[in-house]
Write a protein that holds these residues in place. Structure first.
Motif, PDB file in Angstrom:
ATOM      1  N   GLU A 179      -1.053  -1.320  -7.592  1.00  0.00           N
ATOM      2  CA  GLU A 179      -0.482  -2.033  -8.724  1.00  0.00           C
ATOM      3  C   GLU A 179       0.755  -1.336  -9.280  1.00  0.00           C
ATOM      4  OE1 GLU A 179      -4.418  -4.210 -10.533  1.00  0.00           O
ATOM      5  OE2 GLU A 179      -4.208  -2.044 -10.832  1.00  0.00           O
ATOM      6  N   ASP A 180       1.155  -0.208  -8.676  1.00  0.00           N
ATOM      7  CA  ASP A 180       2.429   0.425  -9.007  1.00  0.00           C
ATOM      8  C   ASP A 180       3.572  -0.335  -8.338  1.00  0.00           C
ATOM      9  OD1 ASP A 180       1.230   2.387 -10.476  1.00  0.00           O
ATOM     10  OD2 ASP A 180       1.988   4.063  -9.288  1.00  0.00           O
ATOM     11  N   ALA A 181       4.763  -0.187  -8.880  1.00  0.00           N
ATOM     12  CA  ALA A 181       5.961  -0.755  -8.256  1.00  0.00           C
ATOM     13  C   ALA A 181       7.159   0.087  -8.654  1.00  0.00           C
ATOM     14  CB  ALA A 181       6.169  -2.206  -8.672  1.00  0.00           C
ATOM     15  N   LEU A 224      16.786   3.941 -11.744  1.00  0.00           N
ATOM     16  CA  LEU A 224      15.443   4.249 -11.252  1.00  0.00           C
ATOM     17  C   LEU A 224      14.434   3.580 -12.182  1.00  0.00           C
ATOM     18  CD1 LEU A 224      15.906   8.141 -11.010  1.00  0.00           C
ATOM     19  CD2 LEU A 224      16.721   6.446  -9.377  1.00  0.00           C
ATOM     20  N   VAL A 225      13.584   2.721 -11.651  1.00  0.00           N
ATOM     21  CA  VAL A 225      12.594   2.019 -12.470  1.00  0.00           C
ATOM     22  C   VAL A 225      11.223   2.116 -11.818  1.00  0.00           C
ATOM     23  CG1 VAL A 225      11.884  -0.172 -13.495  1.00  0.00           C
ATOM     24  CG2 VAL A 225      14.316   0.403 -13.354  1.00  0.00           C
ATOM     25  N   VAL A 226      10.213   2.464 -12.612  1.00  0.00           N
ATOM     26  CA  VAL A 226       8.821   2.507 -12.162  1.00  0.00           C
ATOM     27  C   VAL A 226       7.981   1.716 -13.150  1.00  0.00           C
ATOM     28  CG1 VAL A 226       6.783   3.974 -11.848  1.00  0.00           C
ATOM     29  CG2 VAL A 226       9.009   4.710 -10.968  1.00  0.00           C
ATOM     30  N   CYS A 227       7.139   0.826 -12.632  1.00  0.00           N
ATOM     31  CA  CYS A 227       6.204   0.058 -13.451  1.00  0.00           C
ATOM     32  C   CYS A 227       4.803   0.209 -12.866  1.00  0.00           C
ATOM     33  CB  CYS A 227       6.587  -1.419 -13.494  1.00  0.00           C
ATOM     34  SG  CYS A 227       8.166  -1.754 -14.325  1.00  0.00           S
ATOM     35  N   ASP A 228       3.823   0.376 -13.737  1.00  0.00           N
ATOM     36  CA  ASP A 228       2.438   0.587 -13.333  1.00  0.00           C
ATOM     37  C   ASP A 228       1.594  -0.552 -13.886  1.00  0.00           C
ATOM     38  OD1 ASP A 228      -0.130   1.429 -12.867  1.00  0.00           O
ATOM     39  OD2 ASP A 228       0.024   3.325 -13.919  1.00  0.00           O
ATOM     40  N   GLY A 229       1.062  -1.395 -12.997  1.00  0.00           N
ATOM     41  CA  GLY A 229       0.227  -2.505 -13.437  1.00  0.00           C
ATOM     42  C   GLY A 229      -1.063  -2.027 -14.076  1.00  0.00           C
ATOM     43  N   VAL A 230      -1.467  -2.677 -15.161  1.00  0.00           N
ATOM     44  CA  VAL A 230      -2.700  -2.319 -15.860  1.00  0.00           C
ATOM     45  C   VAL A 230      -3.894  -2.780 -15.030  1.00  0.00           C
ATOM     46  CG1 VAL A 230      -4.038  -2.615 -17.974  1.00  0.00           C
ATOM     47  CG2 VAL A 230      -1.550  -2.452 -18.086  1.00  0.00           C
ATOM     48  N   SER A 231      -4.711  -1.835 -14.584  1.00  0.00           N
ATOM     49  CA  SER A 231      -5.769  -2.126 -13.614  1.00  0.00           C
ATOM     50  C   SER A 231      -6.837  -3.066 -14.147  1.00  0.00           C
ATOM     51  CB  SER A 231      -6.431  -0.822 -13.151  1.00  0.00           C
ATOM     52  OG  SER A 231      -5.495   0.014 -12.511  1.00  0.00           O
ATOM     53  N   SER A 232      -7.023  -3.109 -15.442  1.00  0.00           N
ATOM     54  CA  SER A 232      -8.066  -3.953 -16.008  1.00  0.00           C
ATOM     55  C   SER A 232      -7.686  -5.424 -16.054  1.00  0.00           C
ATOM     56  CB  SER A 232      -8.420  -3.473 -17.426  1.00  0.00           C
ATOM     57  OG  SER A 232      -7.288  -3.538 -18.277  1.00  0.00           O
ATOM     58  N   THR A 233      -6.462  -5.760 -15.663  1.00  0.00           N
ATOM     59  CA  THR A 233      -6.010  -7.146 -15.697  1.00  0.00           C
ATOM     60  C   THR A 233      -5.613  -7.600 -14.300  1.00  0.00           C
ATOM     61  OG1 THR A 233      -3.738  -6.450 -16.203  1.00  0.00           O
ATOM     62  CG2 THR A 233      -5.185  -6.897 -18.060  1.00  0.00           C
ATOM     63  N   PRO A 234      -6.423  -8.410 -13.610  1.00  0.00           N
ATOM     64  CA  PRO A 234      -6.091  -8.890 -12.261  1.00  0.00           C
ATOM     65  C   PRO A 234      -4.744  -9.594 -12.238  1.00  0.00           C
ATOM     66  CG  PRO A 234      -8.369  -9.400 -12.813  1.00  0.00           C
ATOM     67  CD  PRO A 234      -7.733  -8.889 -14.078  1.00  0.00           C
ATOM     68  N   GLY A 235      -3.979  -9.346 -11.182  1.00  0.00           N
ATOM     69  CA  GLY A 235      -2.640  -9.918 -11.054  1.00  0.00           C
ATOM     70  C   GLY A 235      -1.554  -8.999 -11.552  1.00  0.00           C
ATOM     71  N   SER A 236      -1.932  -7.807 -12.029  1.00  0.00           N
ATOM     72  CA  SER A 236      -0.923  -6.893 -12.559  1.00  0.00           C
ATOM     73  C   SER A 236      -0.021  -6.315 -11.480  1.00  0.00           C
ATOM     74  CB  SER A 236      -1.605  -5.761 -13.337  1.00  0.00           C
ATOM     75  OG  SER A 236      -2.188  -6.252 -14.534  1.00  0.00           O
ATOM     76  N   ASP A 237      -0.440  -6.386 -10.207  1.00  0.00           N
ATOM     77  CA  ASP A 237       0.444  -5.950  -9.131  1.00  0.00           C
ATOM     78  C   ASP A 237       1.675  -6.848  -9.057  1.00  0.00           C
ATOM     79  OD1 ASP A 237      -1.345  -7.998  -8.372  1.00  0.00           O
ATOM     80  OD2 ASP A 237      -1.029  -7.577  -6.245  1.00  0.00           O
ATOM     81  N   LYS A 238       1.492  -8.140  -9.310  1.00  0.00           N
ATOM     82  CA  LYS A 238       2.628  -9.058  -9.337  1.00  0.00           C
ATOM     83  C   LYS A 238       3.512  -8.787 -10.555  1.00  0.00           C
ATOM     84  CE  LYS A 238       0.116 -12.797  -6.997  1.00  0.00           C
ATOM     85  NZ  LYS A 238      -0.360 -14.200  -7.096  1.00  0.00           N
ATOM     86  N   ASP A 264       0.810  -1.208   0.000  1.00  0.00           N
ATOM     87  CA  ASP A 264       0.000   0.000   0.000  1.00  0.00           C
ATOM     88  C   ASP A 264       0.850   1.267   0.000  1.00  0.00           C
ATOM     89  OD1 ASP A 264      -2.289  -1.466  -0.087  1.00  0.00           O
ATOM     90  OD2 ASP A 264      -2.899  -1.088   1.974  1.00  0.00           O
ATOM     91  N   HIS A 265       1.960   1.234   0.725  1.00  0.00           N
ATOM     92  CA  HIS A 265       2.810   2.423   0.813  1.00  0.00           C
ATOM     93  C   HIS A 265       4.199   1.994   1.271  1.00  0.00           C
ATOM     94  CE1 HIS A 265       3.584   6.789   1.498  1.00  0.00           C
ATOM     95  NE2 HIS A 265       4.441   6.309   2.376  1.00  0.00           N
ATOM     96  N   TRP A 266       5.197   2.337   0.460  1.00  0.00           N
ATOM     97  CA  TRP A 266       6.563   2.085   0.927  1.00  0.00           C
ATOM     98  C   TRP A 266       7.512   3.070   0.270  1.00  0.00           C
ATOM     99  CZ3 TRP A 266       5.309  -0.724  -3.484  1.00  0.00           C
ATOM    100  CH2 TRP A 266       6.314  -0.975  -4.411  1.00  0.00           C
ATOM    101  N   GLN A 267       8.711   3.156   0.807  1.00  0.00           N
ATOM    102  CA  GLN A 267       9.730   4.067   0.283  1.00  0.00           C
ATOM    103  C   GLN A 267      11.065   3.350   0.198  1.00  0.00           C
ATOM    104  OE1 GLN A 267       9.395   7.049   3.417  1.00  0.00           O
ATOM    105  NE2 GLN A 267      11.404   6.453   4.224  1.00  0.00           N
TER     106      GLN A 267
END
Length: 365
Positions: free
Chosen positions: A110-112, A127-141, A86-89
């Motif tokens: 679903e961000d990482a 520095l890398v940022v990836c944003d999971g596509v919300s319409s596809t379950p499991g995108s957080d992984k 949910d929240h980390w740094q």
């Protein structure tokens, strides 16, 4: 001993920080004691106390300090247990840091992000940022696996390059090639992380935005609509990546930024990392920023409220004036600001600081 998730009952490894199945945080356990009720005998109270002392400790609620019950909700305030996602740094060095946050409207994050850096400011960072596509379950992984795989591959390139003794004249080509390889590694990591979900009609997927800082050189790569910006202390700020999105295509055909990015289909991406992607190869751009400033990598949860590079620079300058130049504090304030605007998406902001004027050794390839 194995750790039992209080939310879903999954048995996790003893050193697990959060549940592999549902993401519920497993750390910060607290023991729960029960006070004797009215009319309860001293013997019964002692028996209850003994039973309580041998029962499984419960986690503390991050909102009110109450205890998280077996159903995953706080017994005192009723809110669900907060996941570590949910929240980390992260702050691998004093000049590099980032914050990743669930936002207000979404149930999961679903961000990482994943970071690496040398201690010496301006020497080397990933520095890398990836944003999971919300319409596809499991995108957080998918997003977390992609971010970590890319960062590991790019950071390993630093060790190889130092050992091989390459000169500056080859740096652009070397890091551009490695950025392309990082995209491939991220895609492979997604397949491994999601397993059988890759065979679905709508498999988990994510965007990809990365920056490698190697002395004066910055090489960025992108797939989707997460972005990399150069935020100058003075002078012109720039968006270093180009979105793969419907709104970007409309702007290329003459539509204004405001019209394109406020349309209902504005965040429809045309390229992404995932099993069903039509093209996973990152757009790679080398550049040599001059002057003092920031490299900012972020998801659309931030730039959706402040898209133009100069407008975003004004926001960053205002935040720095309030909280100082610590990257984590600046990133945290940017996340807080995005939540104040509505927090309609997950929010990630990652920054690296440049403090000196660096002469341009060569034109970007």
């Amino acid at each position: 001993m194995p750790v039992l998730c209080p939310a879903c009952g999954t048995v996790n490894d003893p050193d697990a920080k959060y549940c592999e199945e549902c993401g519920t945080q497993l750390g910060d356990l607290v023991e729960v004691s029960t006070a004797p009720e009215a009319g309860e005998t001293e013997a019964v109270a002692e028996q209850n106390e003994a039973t309580s002392s041998t029962s499984t400790p419960r986690r503390a609620c991050v909102y009110c300090g109450g205890s998280i019950a077996d159903d995953g909700y706080c017994e005192l305030c009723g809110k669900p247990a907060q996941s570590e996602r949910d929240h980390w740094q992260e702050a691998p060095a004093a000049w590099v840091g980032g914050v990743c946050d669930r936002g207000i409207r979404h149930e999961i994050n679903e961000d990482a992000m994943a970071l690496a850096a040398d201690p010496q400011p301006g020497e080397f960072a990933v520095l890398v940022v990836c944003d999971g596509v919300s319409s596809t379950p499991g995108s957080d992984k998918a997003s977390l696996a992609a971010a970590r795989a890319a960062t590991a591959h790019l950071a390993a390139g630093r060790e190889t390059d130092v050992a091989d003794g390459h000169g500056d004249e080859l740096a652009q080509a070397r890091w551009s090639d490695r950025m392309l390889e990082a995209g491939e590694r991220s895609s492979a990591a997604i397949y491994e992380a999601i397993g059988e979900l890759a065979a679905r009609t709508n498999p988990p997927s994510c965007t990809f935005a990365a920056a490698v800082i190697d002395g004066p050189l910055v090489v960025v790569g992108g797939v989707g609509d997460s972005r990399v910006y150069w935020i100058a202390d003075s002078g012109k700020s720039r968006q270093l990546t180009t979105d793969d999105s419907w709104s970007q295509e409309m702007m290329a055909h003459g539509m204004s930024r405001q019209q394109a990015e406020s349309a209902p289909q504005a965040h429809s991406i045309t390229r992404w990392l995932g099993a069903d992607s039509p093209d996973e190869v990152p757009h790679v751009v080398p550049t040599y920023p001059t002057g003092a400033g920031w490299i900012l990598v972020c998801s659309d949860g931030l730039w959706n409220y402040c898209s133009d590079a100069d407008d975003l620079a004004e926001l960053v300058h205002r935040v720095v004036g309030l909280v100082g130049s610590n990257p984590v504090q600046v990133a945290s304030s940017l996340v807080d600001w995005a939540n104040e605007q509505g927090g309609q998406d997950n929010i990630t902001a990652v920054l690296a600081r440049f403090d000196s004027v660096v002469p341009t050794p060569a034109q970007p390839a």
